[in-house]
Structures are given as C-alpha cells and as structure tokens.
Enzyme design. Structure first.
Site, mmCIF file in Angstrom:
data_model
loop_
_atom_site.group_PDB
_atom_site.id
_atom_site.type_symbol
_atom_site.label_atom_id
_atom_site.label_comp_id
_atom_site.label_asym_id
_atom_site.label_seq_id
_atom_site.Cartn_x
_atom_site.Cartn_y
_atom_site.Cartn_z
ATOM 1 N N MET A 140 28.826 -14.800 10.944
ATOM 2 C CA MET A 140 28.641 -16.247 10.956
ATOM 3 C C MET A 140 28.709 -16.844 12.363
ATOM 4 S SD MET A 140 28.065 -17.088 7.854
ATOM 5 C CE MET A 140 28.185 -18.862 8.051
ATOM 6 N N ARG A 141 29.000 -16.014 13.380
ATOM 7 C CA ARG A 141 29.102 -16.565 14.729
ATOM 8 C C ARG A 141 27.776 -17.163 15.169
ATOM 9 N NH1 ARG A 141 31.535 -12.592 17.288
ATOM 10 N NH2 ARG A 141 33.598 -13.534 17.193
ATOM 11 N N ALA A 142 26.666 -16.570 14.746
ATOM 12 C CA ALA A 142 25.351 -17.088 15.135
ATOM 13 C C ALA A 142 25.154 -18.513 14.625
ATOM 14 C CB ALA A 142 24.251 -16.174 14.605
#
Length: 697
Positions: A276-278
């Site tokens: 989910m960092r993107a």
C-alpha cells in the site's frame, strides 16, 4: 557540474528531476527521490543546489542532534531539554554519505574506552544525526554496501537511529529527506531500499544542440566567476524559495476527495504494485502537485503526474525489467473516471501592485523565464521528459527474440553463417555455486569471507580504527594489568593496547565470468533458448548475491568480450538476448580470453575472487588439435586456482561426454541444464559424485 554553490534555477532541462526534488522540498512526507541517469547529466549538482532552497529550521542551542525546540526528542543523548531552552534558526543541512563509508560514520560511534572505564555514554554523532530534519544524499546509491543499506532502512522506517554495543545503548531521532543518484549501467538497487524512495525520475542528456550549448555556456560562466554567476541568479532563486514557502503554507488546505482517492487506488491496482506504500506516496504527491500549482483541489492531471513519478520503480518484478510506466494504460484507467471529475472551485486571484490580478505566487500561472530559458520549473507537459526513458511496455517482447524457427525446431545455420537470435527460456531458481576457501572481498552473499559483519570467529588487535569490539578478549587483555595500573574504582583501567576487535566471517560477492558457446553446434533453436534461459537464471542469482558479472562468447574464428565485468546484470541480460549463433567452436579461444579478462581484473580488484562458468557442450573445432588446445587452456586456468563450473549443454540420445572432460581439466563440477535447477534432486548427487572423483584423481 559538481559545484555545491551552483544555483538551482540555472540548471537547464531535466524538468522531472527538478519537479521531484521541489515536491519533496514542500512536502517531505513524500519520502525522497531516486534519480537514475547516465553519467555527466548534473545529477549531483542539481541535488546539492536544492539545499539552498530549503527553509531554515529552529534547533536547540548546543544540541548536536538538531532537536526541535517545539518538540524535543525525549531520548536525545544531549538531553533532556527543558521547556524554553534557548534556540536559534539555522539553514537546513545536506549530509552526504560516501559509498565507502563505515557503519560508524553513518550511525555514529561510542568511545569504547570511556564506556568500559568510566561507564559513560560518550557518543560521537554520525551522518544520520547530521541529516535529521534535513537531507541525506547518497551518490551512487546502488553501490552502497549491504551493512549501510540495512542501517538506512532502519532509520527510514522508524525515524530514529540506534547504536547497540556491548550493553551500551544510544538512540536519537533521525528523520530526513532521502535523495539518491545512480547510473543504472553500474548495477541496480536492492528492492527493499528502492521502495523507500517516494519518487523516481529518469534523466538523460539533451539531444537538442541549442540546449547543450546553453549548458556549456552557463558552466563556463560559473567557472570563470562563481560569485558573479550566483549573483546573476539570486533573484530567480529567491522567487523559487518564496514559491516553495507559499506552497508549503497552502498544502494543509488542499482537499484530496474520494474521487481522487478512487483514481489513485485504481491506478495502483491496475499496475499491480506491491503493498500500500504506492497508494500513500501517490496521494501525497498528487496533493503536493496541487499545492505547487496553487490549487486547493486535487484533479485528474495531478493523479496522472503523481503516478508517473511514484509508480515506475514499484512495478518491477525482476532486475531485468526496466522501470517505466505504460502511459497509454494509465490514461485508459483514468478515462474510466472522466464523468466523475468535479468542477474545482476557482481560487481567488492574488492582487498585483496596482490592485489587479498578480503575475506571481502559487496561483499566478507560469513562472517567468528569461531569454536564456531559466526560471522555476513547473509541472511538465504530459509525458514530461520520459520519452527518453528506457521503459519496456507491458506485454511487449524484445525485437531481438525473433521467430521461433522451423516446424521441427532444429533449424541449423550453414557453416560460418549466423542464425538469428532466439528468445531465452523462462528463468528459474538456479543452484548456488561458490568459490572454495575464505576470501576477503566486498560484502555479498556467495562465498565465505572475512567481513565486518557476520558471525564472530575470533579476536585480534585492531589494524587501524577499532571496528567491532570483542568485549571478552578486551577484558582478558586488560585484567592482568589492573593492579599495576592502580585501579581503585569499579571500572576497568583500559588502555589502547588492550582493545581487541572481533574477527567475523560472512559472505562476499564474487566476479562471475560466463564463457558461453555460441557456435553452430549450439544453434538448434530449442537448445539455444534453453541455454539462454540457464544463463539468465545464473545472472539473476548473481544479482541476488551482489556479484559482479562478465560475459565472453566464442564462435566462428574467435572469442569476444560481450560484457566487460560490471555490476549491472540487466545489461548482461540485454547482451545475452541479442546473442547470435553460428560457425565453428573455438573453445580454446574462449578459455584464453577468459584467462586474459581475469588477469586484468586481478590487477583492478585483487580482493574479489572469480568464479568461471563455462556453458558449452564441450565440442571444439577449427585449427589443428582443437580439443588438445582447449585442454591446455583449461589447465592454465586451473593452475592459477580459478574456481570453475561447467554447464553441460549436450542433449540427445548419443552423448560424447566432452564437457565432463573439460570439467576434469578445470577441476570444477559439471552440471547439466536440468541439474542447474535448485529444485533438482539429482543435482546434488551429481555434484557429490563429480567432486569425489576429482579428489580421487
């Protein structure tokens, strides 16, 4: 262009790079920038010039760790800091981490003598402390040692740095903007660190003559009179600094609506990025883009531009994939939301000196540019400067793959002719080969070596600056002298001669040199595809084990160095992809060429031990006694202690066993293409058998 005083606004071109740096300057939460590009493109100059644009930070007077007076670090080694402690503003720092730095230089070092003798935490801050609330810049970040990468990852993930040694513990805050530059030809970055960079940009030298002339003109003007050159651009620099401050002030008011969030989630899901960092970084970048443009609503173009900056390096699946984003696919995903695009409310126009609309400020449209083309960089046009980026579109195959051959799959070239390059078979997880003995090369993950990290195997006197202290050995060395030294307190009386450092054993990276048979005997389509797949698998293994690689091919009249030793395995994969076949089999020439390459590399990097991988069916043709000459060349390599592996490519019901003869001359194991797979049960049996027979001989 390596001057630290070169003005940011005087740098020509590279809109994506400047935009990525500026977005991080106004919103450090984005997480930094990785700049990829060829040598000589002013990457370092641009990054260093950024420091002059960063706002000042307030720090507590006398604190070596740059504590914020509004929220001091409760664990600060120079603390605790009382409320109302004196403070003063100072410019934001840019700390530069050299590739060859020690771990102590990065995280800081304890005074071991005072820690043992006085029981005090005498701590010398490192670069992570210097970069707190500023910028940590790493040039050639892809060449950074694993031990430094691990410390960087810890600090980037936790916002703090810890030093733990022999029961002495020090921790301090370390939140910084991470900026790295690299030349992809010198090797790729570890995936864990790659993901820590919020944005990535590709830079390349301009091919426009007028722009290249302007670059040279400005560089010469700076070298002739740096002070005058800097003064010329001072007004532009001040305007850009004010615009960053205005965008920072506007940032909290920017609205990231549900519609924009849905676009971001759809784009990240559509490109199948991990985790989910993107999504989070893309959202922060889109918000910063709106603020930079002077808007309080995030629109579709902000999401598109943010995706082009935040996603290319996150969708790589292996080191052979070039970073990039299919912009057609991106536009197709965003078109699904065209009907949902809200009408942003117009922001009030700033007033000019005469009471009318102003020309400057965050909402004032395009920044001014003079006749030379400078000015503050704005959001680039659609696509930006990515038209030169080496991006491979999804679903495309390299043109060099060619067709799959005749119906029987066994098209052979005529004598002396070339067969078209064929596609490599799918790579697999290859078996691990290592170099016997104990080396002292660069940190890696292949062969046993004495390294600064790993398990402790003994102790010795320091050969310079003290490395990792061996506490028990130090105490044993100091204990017999305590009475003579007049010890009267609880601590030991420790002198420099008592200190012992730990001797550690870890893993090193090697030079893996491939010698690939590309002759007519290997040219059958299915056979060469399998051979290329095997070499590709070994290249992937070399990447994961932090090796350097090189490649020699032999065919026709001689041997060629297809790839000089390098850390860039993706370049090796590209050369392998285009490899043609055909002609005679000059095996001896290939081995002698390998001998010469290894001789030169021993002079350049004597501590890096080589591993020779010969990929052949063992045949040798051309000239008198080709097999005898190949055997003599093999004995020459073996006599110098070169560790070797022979990958036997012979197939079919009738086999000559020539590769096994070559393995005996090289004194190395022989494995078939099938046994090269890590999951092959027969591989272990075959290797044990070959090793036993070689020792018996």
């Amino acid at each position: 262009m390596a001057s630290a005083t070169y003005p940011f606004t005087a740098i020509v071109g590279m809109d994506d790079m400047r935009l990525g740096l500026l977005l991080n300057a106004l919103s450090p939460a984005i997480g930094g920038v990785l700049v990829r590009g060829e040598k000589g493109t002013a990457k370092t100059t641009t990054v260093r010039a950024l420091s002059a644009l960063l706002p000042e930070v307030a720090t507590i007077t006398g604190c070596r760790f740059s504590c914020d007076p509004a929220a001091p670090d409760p664990a600060c080694p120079d603390g605790p800091h009382e409320d109302g402690a004196p403070h003063a503003p100072r410019p934001a720092r840019m700390a530069e981490l050299p590739v060859g730095a020690s771990e102590d230089r990065l995280v800081g070092a304890l005074d071991i003598e005072r820690a043992l003798g006085e029981g005090v935490k005498a701590f010398e801050p490192g670069l992570l402390a210097a970069a707190h609330r500023g910028v940590l810049y790493v040039d050639e970040v892809n060449l950074l040692g694993d031990h430094l990468v691990d410390s960087l990852l810890d600090a980037a993930a936790t916002g703090s740095s810890s030093v733990e040694r022999e029961g002495v513990s020090v921790r301090h805050a370390s939140r910084f903007l991470l900026v790295g530059t690299m030349n992809p030809e010198e090797g790729e970055l570890r995936p864990q660190l790659l993901d820590r960079f919020g944005l990535t940009v590709e830079v390349a030298a301009s091919r426009e003559p007028d722009e290249r002339v302007e670059v040279v003109r400005r560089r010469l003007a700076h070298d002739e009179d740096p002070a005058a050159f800097t003064a010329k651009w001072a007004a532009e620099e001040d305007a850009l600094r004010e615009r960053i401050a205005a965008a920072r002030a506007l940032l909290p008011a920017v609205r990231l609506g549900d519609g924009a969030l849905r676009r971001i989630a759809a784009v990240c899901a559509g490109f199948e990025v991990d985790g989910m960092r993107a999504d989070i970084v893309t959202a922060r970048t889109a918000t910063a883009l709106a603020s930079w443009a002077g808007r309080t609503d995030v629109v579709t173009e902000d999401v598109r531009q943010a995706a082009l900056l935040a996603l290319p390096h996150r969708r790589r699946r292996n080191p052979f994939d070039a970073p990039g984003l299919d912009e057609d696919k991106l536009d197709e995903i965003l078109r699904q939301f065209e009907d949902d695009e809200p009408e942003p409310e117009p922001d009030p126009e700033p007033e000019g000196p005469d009471g009318g609309p102003g020309d400057d400020g965050p909402g004032g449209g395009e920044p001014p540019r003079d006749a030379d083309g400078p000015g503050t960089p704005d959001v680039p046009e659609q696509g930006g400067s990515r038209e030169n980026a080496p991006a491979r579109q999804e679903g495309s195959a390299p043109e060099a793959h060619g067709e799959q051959g005749a119906a029987d799959g066994r098209e052979r070239p005529t004598e002396g002719g070339d067969a078209p390059a064929v596609a490599a078979a799918d790579p697999f997880r290859a078996r691990k080969f290592d170099v016997p003995g104990l080396g002292e090369g660069a940190d890696g993950r292949r062969s046993r070596a004495r390294t600064a990290h790993g398990r402790t195997t003994g102790a010795r006197r320091p050969r310079g600056a003290l490395g990792k202290l061996h506490l028990a050995a130090t105490v044993r060395a100091a204990a017999p002298h305590q009475r003579a030294r007049g010890r009267g307190g609880p601590g030991l009386v420790v002198r420099r001669d008592d200190l012992r450092e730990a001797v550690r054993e870890g893993r090193e990276g090697n030079l893996v040199l491939f010698v690939v048979d590309a002759s007519g005997s290997m040219a059958a389509r299915k056979r060469m595809g399998a051979v290329k797949g095997a070499v590709l698998s070994l290249l992937l293994d070399a990447y994961q084990r932090r090796d350097k690689i090189g490649m020699i091919t032999f065919r026709g009249a001689g041997a060629d160095v297809a790839l000089p030793p390098t850390s860039s395995v993706d370049v090796g994969a590209a050369r392998l992809e285009r490899l043609p076949t055909g002609g005679r089999t000059p095996l001896a020439a290939g081995l002698l060429q390998a001998h010469e390459v290894l001789r030169v590399e021993r002079l350049r990097d004597p501590s890096r031990r080589p591993l020779l991988v010969v990929v052949t069916d063992g045949r040798a043709t051309g000239g008198p006694e080709p097999l005898a000459r190949a055997a003599r060349a093999a004995r020459l390599l073996a006599g110098e202690g070169t560790a070797s592996v022979v990958v036997d490519c012979e197939t079919g019901p009738v086999r000559l066993g020539l590769a096994a003869e070559l393995g005996r001359e090289l004194r190395g194991p022989v494995v078939t293409l099938e046994e090269l797979r890590a999951d092959s049960v027969s591989a272990l049996v075959r290797t044990v058998r070959n090793t036993s027979s070689r020792r018996a001989a």
